[in-house]
Design a protein around this motif. Structure first.
Motif, PDB file in Angstrom:
ATOM      1  N   ALA A 105      44.295  46.998  47.677  1.00  0.00           N
ATOM      2  CA  ALA A 105      43.197  47.079  46.690  1.00  0.00           C
ATOM      3  C   ALA A 105      42.000  45.972  47.072  1.00  0.00           C
ATOM      4  O   ALA A 105      41.843  45.208  46.107  1.00  0.00           O
ATOM      5  CB  ALA A 105      43.464  46.872  45.358  1.00  0.00           C
ATOM      6  N   PHE A 106      41.501  45.841  48.271  1.00  0.00           N
ATOM      7  CA  PHE A 106      41.027  44.869  48.699  1.00  0.00           C
ATOM      8  C   PHE A 106      39.557  44.706  47.894  1.00  0.00           C
ATOM      9  O   PHE A 106      39.194  43.627  47.721  1.00  0.00           O
ATOM     10  CB  PHE A 106      40.347  44.841  50.187  1.00  0.00           C
ATOM     11  CG  PHE A 106      41.544  44.278  51.179  1.00  0.00           C
ATOM     12  CD1 PHE A 106      42.792  43.577  50.471  1.00  0.00           C
ATOM     13  CD2 PHE A 106      41.484  44.560  52.436  1.00  0.00           C
ATOM     14  CE1 PHE A 106      43.697  43.206  51.277  1.00  0.00           C
ATOM     15  CE2 PHE A 106      42.557  44.009  53.225  1.00  0.00           C
ATOM     16  CZ  PHE A 106      43.642  43.312  52.938  1.00  0.00           C
ATOM     17  N   SER A 107      38.805  45.681  47.738  1.00  0.00           N
ATOM     18  CA  SER A 107      37.568  45.742  47.089  1.00  0.00           C
ATOM     19  C   SER A 107      37.805  45.292  45.729  1.00  0.00           C
ATOM     20  O   SER A 107      36.922  44.445  45.202  1.00  0.00           O
ATOM     21  CB  SER A 107      36.845  47.030  47.102  1.00  0.00           C
ATOM     22  OG  SER A 107      37.745  48.119  46.545  1.00  0.00           O
ATOM     23  N   GLU A 108      38.943  45.883  44.903  1.00  0.00           N
ATOM     24  CA  GLU A 108      39.148  45.282  43.540  1.00  0.00           C
ATOM     25  C   GLU A 108      39.468  44.115  43.510  1.00  0.00           C
ATOM     26  O   GLU A 108      39.151  43.202  42.626  1.00  0.00           O
ATOM     27  CB  GLU A 108      40.185  46.207  43.000  1.00  0.00           C
ATOM     28  CG  GLU A 108      39.957  47.668  42.520  1.00  0.00           C
ATOM     29  CD  GLU A 108      39.919  48.681  43.832  1.00  0.00           C
ATOM     30  OE1 GLU A 108      40.175  48.362  44.848  1.00  0.00           O
ATOM     31  OE2 GLU A 108      39.807  49.864  43.410  1.00  0.00           O
ATOM     32  N   VAL A 109      40.293  43.565  44.497  1.00  0.00           N
ATOM     33  CA  VAL A 109      40.576  42.018  44.610  1.00  0.00           C
ATOM     34  C   VAL A 109      39.352  41.133  44.580  1.00  0.00           C
ATOM     35  O   VAL A 109      39.158  40.283  43.754  1.00  0.00           O
ATOM     36  CB  VAL A 109      41.628  41.675  45.736  1.00  0.00           C
ATOM     37  CG1 VAL A 109      41.948  40.365  45.686  1.00  0.00           C
ATOM     38  CG2 VAL A 109      42.935  42.501  45.141  1.00  0.00           C
ATOM     39  N   ALA A 110      38.511  41.738  45.508  1.00  0.00           N
ATOM     40  CA  ALA A 110      37.279  40.716  45.932  1.00  0.00           C
ATOM     41  C   ALA A 110      36.420  40.923  44.705  1.00  0.00           C
ATOM     42  O   ALA A 110      35.804  39.751  44.136  1.00  0.00           O
ATOM     43  CB  ALA A 110      36.467  41.582  46.843  1.00  0.00           C
TER      44      ALA A 110
ATOM     45  N   TRP B  15      37.768  38.507  42.005  1.00  0.00           N
ATOM     46  CA  TRP B  15      37.458  37.265  42.307  1.00  0.00           C
ATOM     47  C   TRP B  15      36.208  36.588  42.051  1.00  0.00           C
ATOM     48  O   TRP B  15      35.975  35.507  41.473  1.00  0.00           O
ATOM     49  CB  TRP B  15      37.778  37.258  43.881  1.00  0.00           C
ATOM     50  CG  TRP B  15      37.656  35.652  44.501  1.00  0.00           C
ATOM     51  CD1 TRP B  15      36.988  35.206  45.197  1.00  0.00           C
ATOM     52  CD2 TRP B  15      38.515  34.641  44.118  1.00  0.00           C
ATOM     53  NE1 TRP B  15      37.106  33.857  45.306  1.00  0.00           N
ATOM     54  CE2 TRP B  15      38.034  33.585  44.665  1.00  0.00           C
ATOM     55  CE3 TRP B  15      39.729  34.507  43.198  1.00  0.00           C
ATOM     56  CZ2 TRP B  15      38.765  32.086  44.606  1.00  0.00           C
ATOM     57  CZ3 TRP B  15      40.416  33.008  42.989  1.00  0.00           C
ATOM     58  CH2 TRP B  15      39.965  32.047  43.691  1.00  0.00           C
ATOM     59  N   SER B  16      35.326  37.622  42.217  1.00  0.00           N
ATOM     60  CA  SER B  16      33.708  37.295  41.920  1.00  0.00           C
ATOM     61  C   SER B  16      33.481  37.305  40.431  1.00  0.00           C
ATOM     62  O   SER B  16      32.804  36.461  39.775  1.00  0.00           O
ATOM     63  CB  SER B  16      32.783  37.905  42.762  1.00  0.00           C
ATOM     64  OG  SER B  16      33.028  39.303  42.448  1.00  0.00           O
ATOM     65  N   ALA B  17      34.212  38.202  39.833  1.00  0.00           N
ATOM     66  CA  ALA B  17      33.795  38.251  38.305  1.00  0.00           C
ATOM     67  C   ALA B  17      34.667  37.405  37.440  1.00  0.00           C
ATOM     68  O   ALA B  17      34.060  36.843  36.423  1.00  0.00           O
ATOM     69  CB  ALA B  17      34.333  39.846  37.806  1.00  0.00           C
ATOM     70  N   SER B  18      35.921  36.831  37.847  1.00  0.00           N
ATOM     71  CA  SER B  18      36.518  36.146  36.761  1.00  0.00           C
ATOM     72  C   SER B  18      36.213  34.686  37.151  1.00  0.00           C
ATOM     73  O   SER B  18      35.872  34.211  38.194  1.00  0.00           O
ATOM     74  CB  SER B  18      38.096  36.323  37.069  1.00  0.00           C
ATOM     75  OG  SER B  18      38.500  35.986  38.325  1.00  0.00           O
ATOM     76  N   ASP B  19      36.243  33.781  36.245  1.00  0.00           N
ATOM     77  CA  ASP B  19      35.912  32.457  36.249  1.00  0.00           C
ATOM     78  C   ASP B  19      37.081  31.431  36.519  1.00  0.00           C
ATOM     79  O   ASP B  19      36.664  30.593  37.167  1.00  0.00           O
ATOM     80  CB  ASP B  19      35.136  31.925  34.961  1.00  0.00           C
ATOM     81  CG  ASP B  19      35.732  32.600  33.583  1.00  0.00           C
ATOM     82  OD1 ASP B  19      36.542  33.208  33.827  1.00  0.00           O
ATOM     83  OD2 ASP B  19      35.352  31.980  32.640  1.00  0.00           O
ATOM     84  N   GLY B  20      38.091  31.746  36.048  1.00  0.00           N
ATOM     85  CA  GLY B  20      39.185  30.886  36.458  1.00  0.00           C
ATOM     86  C   GLY B  20      40.348  31.495  37.148  1.00  0.00           C
ATOM     87  O   GLY B  20      40.274  32.918  37.245  1.00  0.00           O
ATOM     88  N   LEU B  21      41.429  30.738  37.642  1.00  0.00           N
ATOM     89  CA  LEU B  21      42.468  31.374  38.026  1.00  0.00           C
ATOM     90  C   LEU B  21      43.280  32.437  37.311  1.00  0.00           C
ATOM     91  O   LEU B  21      43.988  33.312  37.497  1.00  0.00           O
ATOM     92  CB  LEU B  21      43.392  30.355  38.701  1.00  0.00           C
ATOM     93  CG  LEU B  21      43.399  29.910  40.271  1.00  0.00           C
ATOM     94  CD1 LEU B  21      44.377  28.896  40.652  1.00  0.00           C
ATOM     95  CD2 LEU B  21      43.507  31.111  41.081  1.00  0.00           C
ATOM     96  N   GLY B  22      43.252  31.885  36.082  1.00  0.00           N
ATOM     97  CA  GLY B  22      44.314  32.805  34.941  1.00  0.00           C
ATOM     98  C   GLY B  22      43.609  34.051  34.827  1.00  0.00           C
ATOM     99  O   GLY B  22      44.273  35.122  34.695  1.00  0.00           O
ATOM    100  N   GLY B  23      42.150  34.171  34.631  1.00  0.00           N
ATOM    101  CA  GLY B  23      41.418  35.301  34.495  1.00  0.00           C
ATOM    102  C   GLY B  23      41.806  36.390  35.868  1.00  0.00           C
ATOM    103  O   GLY B  23      41.854  37.301  35.569  1.00  0.00           O
ATOM    104  N   PHE B  24      41.785  35.637  36.959  1.00  0.00           N
ATOM    105  CA  PHE B  24      41.826  36.400  38.272  1.00  0.00           C
ATOM    106  C   PHE B  24      43.401  36.980  38.334  1.00  0.00           C
ATOM    107  O   PHE B  24      43.468  38.211  38.590  1.00  0.00           O
ATOM    108  CB  PHE B  24      41.746  35.325  39.330  1.00  0.00           C
ATOM    109  CG  PHE B  24      42.023  36.057  40.778  1.00  0.00           C
ATOM    110  CD1 PHE B  24      41.089  37.157  41.159  1.00  0.00           C
ATOM    111  CD2 PHE B  24      42.862  35.523  41.572  1.00  0.00           C
ATOM    112  CE1 PHE B  24      41.317  37.616  42.430  1.00  0.00           C
ATOM    113  CE2 PHE B  24      43.100  36.257  42.620  1.00  0.00           C
ATOM    114  CZ  PHE B  24      42.319  37.394  43.115  1.00  0.00           C
ATOM    115  N   ALA B  25      44.256  36.172  37.706  1.00  0.00           N
ATOM    116  CA  ALA B  25      45.585  36.689  37.912  1.00  0.00           C
ATOM    117  C   ALA B  25      45.753  37.951  36.931  1.00  0.00           C
ATOM    118  O   ALA B  25      46.453  38.905  36.943  1.00  0.00           O
ATOM    119  CB  ALA B  25      46.735  35.601  37.229  1.00  0.00           C
TER     120      ALA B  25
END
Lengths: 342, 293
Positions: free
Chosen positions: A89-94, A97-107
């Motif tokens: 899911a490369f596009s979703e991950v990207a 990554w750009s949408a979330s502000d912290g590492l927690g949100g990204f996880a």
């Protein structure tokens, strides 16, 4: 042994492994870059005198069948399946990554993607169960070793049961007990004072239950290995340590454990391999809503009416890469040892 | 053996014995509980109102007039024809053990007697194959097996299980054969035997302990497998384990969970007997691989 004799002796087993392990790996690799053909569409124009003309899109069954027969592998799509939403899911991950502000949100965002969720559970399971199995196995081995000779056989017999049992059956037996209506389930509800507590409703509890199953199933293996190691304990070293004034704990820490260290490595290696393929407990515990492993992910694609071979193959390839990464330190070490020897 | 100074102090002794008792309860109690519960009706084994119902069998009493009932066994063995799957399991296990021991013995013997570098690489390859989760390979079998009409029948599954078994069998037999002195077959060769004759007349008579132990583990692998059998066998040819898994899908909805419980207990019995009879071999087999490293 001469090369020719060796060849004839090894031929049957090598053929079996080549045909049913090596070739399937190749075939999985190939399948993962092909997708099934899409149905061939055909536009038909219907003209009726009063309404006028409409075009209708229908599936051209003959053409579709002809295409599928001409190229049974499907159409070549490269790495498209690997990077679709169901896998890496490369596009979703990207985007995450750009949408979330912290590492927690990204996880959190990653946890919504099925493949990453399966990977997270598999890795957690592997790296929580393995150390617990080693620790529990070691303690059981030390305790059984201190038992009276007559009791040892009995203790080993009962300890072997969880290990020898079919994983699916062992998982079911445990699951029926910790089910909210089972004996342990009711006991836990009573202890927690919460009559609605149920495994099926809580992801955290389900993970704990699966890990408990994993430790229960594999601890006997570690126990038997360590127990055998304890039988070859160097008594003179133990006595020497004792004369030097080492306490019981110090003797365990500085003599017994170093003596067992090669066995710990062995158990860890086998356990990492086996826990990485965790699969049956998820079926037995009916846990797929809360926990999915990589193996379960493949099983889910393969089963059912629609056998999604391409998707399953892509997951298989990713799993094999995972195994290779986990094993690489061991392989490198074995290679160095071998180099040293020759 | 243990000198007086190494005897445990009473406090530690009690802690250890307590720990052992807890562990043994954890290990064995689930099986006895399920065995006991398999003779009850569902509302007793999965009691909502009171867990002691599972002990006293209140509902079973009400329904059948006594505290135990064989209804679950009757349902699974007679009504659902579980015996067919038992027979399938034993056919699969028998042929898997036979085949993997035959070809594994030859291969393991060769690996233990050849000093060339490629034996090392073969063993490492086997180790890598051993690490593959079997289900990753299943995706590769599907297409050819469907294409050649091999899917769903017992022989295909037997061959696949044999192949998946081989890496482990080779490692184990390799280490057993290394413990048989090389001088034995070398002196036979000096006396004019070919390598195969030396194997046939000198090694085969002394190899049985190792082969039996390896056979036990091959049996366990075939008996316990779920990933391969559930994917490669058609409904009629299923072995016990995938059949039990199939029960879960259908019987949970029909309220026949006790069928599955009875089937699970039935499938546990052979394993129980196996551990009872072959405990020593199983322990020695587990440790054989470890001690060699």
């Amino acid at each position: 042994m001469r090369h020719k004799t060796f060849f004839w002796f090894i031929l049957p087993t090598a053929t079996a492994m080549l045909l049913f392990i090596a070739l399937p790996i190749v075939s999985v690799l190939i399948q993962s870059v092909f997708a099934p053909h899409e149905a061939v569409l055909r536009e038909v124009e219907n003209c009726t005198p009063l309404v006028g003309c409409t075009t209708e899109t229908t599936i051209d069954h003959d053409a579709t069948r002809a295409l599928r027969e001409a190229q049974p592998m499907g159409r070549f799509v490269g790495f498209e399946i690997f990077i679709d939403r169901g896998h890496l899911a490369f596009s979703e991950v990207a985007e995450a990554w750009s949408a979330s502000d912290g590492l927690g949100g990204f996880a959190d965002q990653l946890a919504n993607l099925p493949f990453y969720r399966a990977m997270a559970f598999t890795l957690t399971f592997t790296f929580v169960v393995t150390p617990l199995v080693i620790a529990l196995g070691l303690v059981i081995a030390l305790a059984v070793n201190a038992l009276h000779v007559r009791l040892k056989g009995l203790a080993i017999f009962f300890s072997l049961l969880p290990f020898i049992i079919t994983p699916l059956i062992g998982a079911l037996v445990l699951f029926w007990m910790i089910d909210s209506r089972g004996v342990l389930g009711s006991a836990i509800q009573w202890l927690a004072g919460d009559p609605d507590l149920s495994l099926k409703a809580s992801t955290g509890l389900m993970w704990v239950a699966l890990i408990t199953y994993g430790v229960w199933h594999s601890a006997p293996f570690a126990f038997v290995i360590f127990y055998a190691g304890l039988q070859t304990l160097p008594m003179d070293q133990i006595e020497a340590a004792q004369i030097d004034g080492a306490t019981r704990w110090q003797r365990v820490r500085y003599v017994v454990i170093p003596h067992l260290m090669p066995l710990v490595t062995f158990v860890a290696l086998i356990q990492i391999m086996d826990n990485f393929r965790v699969f049956e407990p998820i079926v037995g515990f009916n846990a797929s809503a809360h926990a999915q492993s990589l193996s379960w992910f493949i099983y889910n694609d393969l089963g059912g009416e629609t056998r999604q071979l391409s998707s399953a193959s892509a997951s298989s390839v990713l799993t094999i890469i995972g195994v290779a990464i986990l094993l690489s330190p061991v392989l490198v070490r074995t290679w160095r040892d071998f180099k040293k020897k020759t | 053996m243990a000198s007086r100074a190494q005897r445990l102090p009473p406090g530690l002794r009690i802690v250890l014995i307590g720990f052992i008792i807890i562990w043994l309860l954890m290990a064995a109690f689930p099986f006895f509980w399920t065995l006991w519960g398999s003779f009850k009706v569902e509302l007793d084994f999965f009691s909502i109102s009171n867990w002691t119902n599972a002990l006293t069998g209140e509902r079973t009493q009400a329904e059948y007039g006594r505290a135990f009932t064989g209804a679950g066994y009757h349902g699974s063995w007679v009504q659902e024809e579980f015996w067919r799957h038992v027979i399938n399991t034993f056919i699969v296990c028998f042929f898997v053990v036979l085949t993997s021991l035959t070809i594994g013995t030859l291969g393991g013997y060769a690996l233990s007697r050849s000093g060339y570098r490629y034996t090392f690489w073969l063993l490492i390859t086997a180790l890598i194959f051993r690490a593959m989760p079997p289900i990753t390979l299943v995706a590769g079998y599907m297409l050819p097996f469907f294409e050649w009409n091999l899917w769903g029948i017992l022989p295909t599954t037997i061959i696949v299980l044999v192949a998946i078994n081989q890496p482990f069998t080779l490692w184990m037999l390799h280490s057993f054969f290394q413990n048989i002195p090389k001088e034995l077959d070398e002196s036979a060769k000096v006396d004019g035997c070919t390598q195969f004759q030396a194997f046939r007349h000198v090694i085969i008579p002394v190899m049985w302990p190792g082969v039996i132990t390896t056979g036990l583990f091959s049996f366990l692998l075939a008996y316990n497998d779920f990933a391969v059998t559930t994917m490669l066998l058609s409904e009629n040819n299923r072995t016990m384990v995938p059949e039990i898994a199939a029960y879960l899908g259908t019987t949970y909805t029909e309220g026949n969970v006790m069928f599955a419980v009875a089937a699970v207990v039935s499938a546990t019995v052979p394993l129980f007997l196996l551990v009872m009879l072959f405990q020593r071999q199983i322990v020695s087999g587990l440790t054989a691989g470890a001690v060699k490293g």
